[in-house]
Design a protein around this motif. Sequence first.
Motif, mmCIF file in Angstrom:
data_model
loop_
_atom_site.group_PDB
_atom_site.id
_atom_site.type_symbol
_atom_site.label_atom_id
_atom_site.label_comp_id
_atom_site.label_asym_id
_atom_site.label_seq_id
_atom_site.Cartn_x
_atom_site.Cartn_y
_atom_site.Cartn_z
ATOM 1 N N ASP A 55 8.376 -5.546 -4.550
ATOM 2 C CA ASP A 55 7.984 -4.154 -4.269
ATOM 3 C C ASP A 55 7.586 -3.166 -5.058
ATOM 4 O O ASP A 55 6.616 -2.283 -4.832
ATOM 5 C CB ASP A 55 9.420 -3.581 -3.625
ATOM 6 N N ALA A 56 8.002 -3.396 -6.623
ATOM 7 C CA ALA A 56 7.575 -2.649 -7.423
ATOM 8 C C ALA A 56 5.915 -2.863 -7.752
ATOM 9 O O ALA A 56 5.091 -1.885 -7.878
ATOM 10 C CB ALA A 56 8.003 -2.855 -8.739
ATOM 11 N N ALA A 222 3.466 -12.727 5.849
ATOM 12 C CA ALA A 222 4.447 -11.877 5.239
ATOM 13 C C ALA A 222 4.228 -10.645 4.746
ATOM 14 O O ALA A 222 4.883 -9.525 5.035
ATOM 15 C CB ALA A 222 4.750 -12.859 3.801
ATOM 16 N N GLU A 223 2.882 -10.467 4.459
ATOM 17 C CA GLU A 223 2.359 -8.915 4.117
ATOM 18 C C GLU A 223 2.245 -8.379 5.332
ATOM 19 O O GLU A 223 2.582 -7.252 5.273
ATOM 20 C CB GLU A 223 0.966 -9.185 3.359
ATOM 21 N N ALA A 224 1.809 -8.984 6.262
ATOM 22 C CA ALA A 224 1.893 -8.160 7.657
ATOM 23 C C ALA A 224 2.911 -7.530 8.096
ATOM 24 O O ALA A 224 3.036 -6.587 8.568
ATOM 25 C CB ALA A 224 0.912 -9.273 8.417
ATOM 26 N N LEU A 225 4.109 -8.562 7.979
ATOM 27 C CA LEU A 225 5.369 -8.194 8.673
ATOM 28 C C LEU A 225 6.100 -7.146 7.657
ATOM 29 O O LEU A 225 6.673 -6.124 8.180
ATOM 30 C CB LEU A 225 6.220 -9.404 8.704
ATOM 31 N N GLN A 226 5.622 -7.232 6.418
ATOM 32 C CA GLN A 226 6.366 -6.364 5.469
ATOM 33 C C GLN A 226 5.574 -4.841 5.736
ATOM 34 O O GLN A 226 6.320 -3.711 5.747
ATOM 35 C CB GLN A 226 5.900 -6.702 4.063
ATOM 36 N N GLY A 227 4.297 -4.939 6.041
ATOM 37 C CA GLY A 227 3.666 -3.591 6.411
ATOM 38 C C GLY A 227 4.139 -3.068 7.643
ATOM 39 O O GLY A 227 4.425 -1.922 7.638
ATOM 40 N N THR A 228 4.442 -3.835 8.593
ATOM 41 C CA THR A 228 5.012 -3.314 9.931
ATOM 42 C C THR A 228 6.542 -2.951 9.630
ATOM 43 O O THR A 228 6.725 -1.520 10.350
ATOM 44 C CB THR A 228 5.078 -4.468 10.906
ATOM 45 N N ASN A 229 7.383 -3.723 8.959
ATOM 46 C CA ASN A 229 8.478 -2.826 8.688
ATOM 47 C C ASN A 229 8.545 -1.477 8.211
ATOM 48 O O ASN A 229 9.120 -0.654 8.508
ATOM 49 C CB ASN A 229 9.387 -3.972 7.529
ATOM 50 N N GLU A 230 7.594 -1.490 7.065
ATOM 51 C CA GLU A 230 7.528 -0.215 6.291
ATOM 52 C C GLU A 230 6.876 0.877 7.095
ATOM 53 O O GLU A 230 7.481 2.217 7.069
ATOM 54 C CB GLU A 230 6.185 -0.246 5.058
ATOM 55 N N ARG A 231 6.093 0.726 8.208
ATOM 56 C CA ARG A 231 5.672 1.744 9.159
ATOM 57 C C ARG A 231 6.469 2.176 9.928
ATOM 58 O O ARG A 231 6.485 3.193 10.359
ATOM 59 C CB ARG A 231 4.306 1.096 9.754
#
Length: 279
Positions: A55-56, A222-231
């Motif tokens: 994350d950092a 994984a990056e796609a889902l992480q972006g969706t979570n953050e949005r």
Amino acid sequence: MSDRPSSPTPLETLQQLIDVVARLRDPQEGCPWDRAQTPQTLIPYVIEEAYEVVDALRHGDKDAIADELGDLLLQVVLQAQIAKDQGQFDIAVIAQKITEKLIRRHPHVFSDFEAQTIDEVHQNWEQIKDTENPTEAQLSHKLKRYARSLPPLMAGMKISRKAAKAGFEWKTIDGVWDKFDEELAEFKHALDYESKENQQAELGDLLFTVINLARWAGLDPAEALQGTNERFIQRLMVMEEAANRPLSEYSLDELEAFWQQAKLKIASSVSAQEKTGKR
């Protein structure tokens, strides 16, 4: 001559960390929590700290990166100290093993082997790994290792890539879309007529097909889902700022209106930032 004290060397600071951890694990004078830890009880912390490093890195905050890498390093040193306490190995053995492995797997740097491209380096790396452990060279053993040691989405992508390289591949992406439609229909049927166990299995098949679609498109699921979570969280924050009572007290239509307003507000803010950055 300057009388300012010289900065400690990397080895000195690492030794200080090792000494601090050893003190924390001291049977008489150490910390009760640290003394009680085992390699197994620390597993959640290893995973958590690794994700916090990621994350950092994503956010590019150098202070946060250094801080989180320190937390992850602590997990390595703590595991090494526990192993030393149990008479198994110490951090010197860990460092020696990884040093030997790096030298062995980089003959293009440490010997006269030639590898000019990244692909050649990667191919040679895999060949050396296979000779180190012939059993692990079997495709099934490699895939089993990924499934056991990686987060599911990351493991799915690794397994998909390795299987495709071994010949388990569609001729075109149309074949992947056909497989997606097939798995979606089977998942829907399972939800209506089959057991929870079969539903879970069909969901897994559907997700694995989505991973294959991502691979064909050159995307990281994984990056796609992480972006969706953050949005999602970002939009929820905007909704809560606009609301004058808990979101649970609004109707679904009201929440949808808030949601659309949040999307527009965030999009407008991003657009304004991009324009400012271009000037």
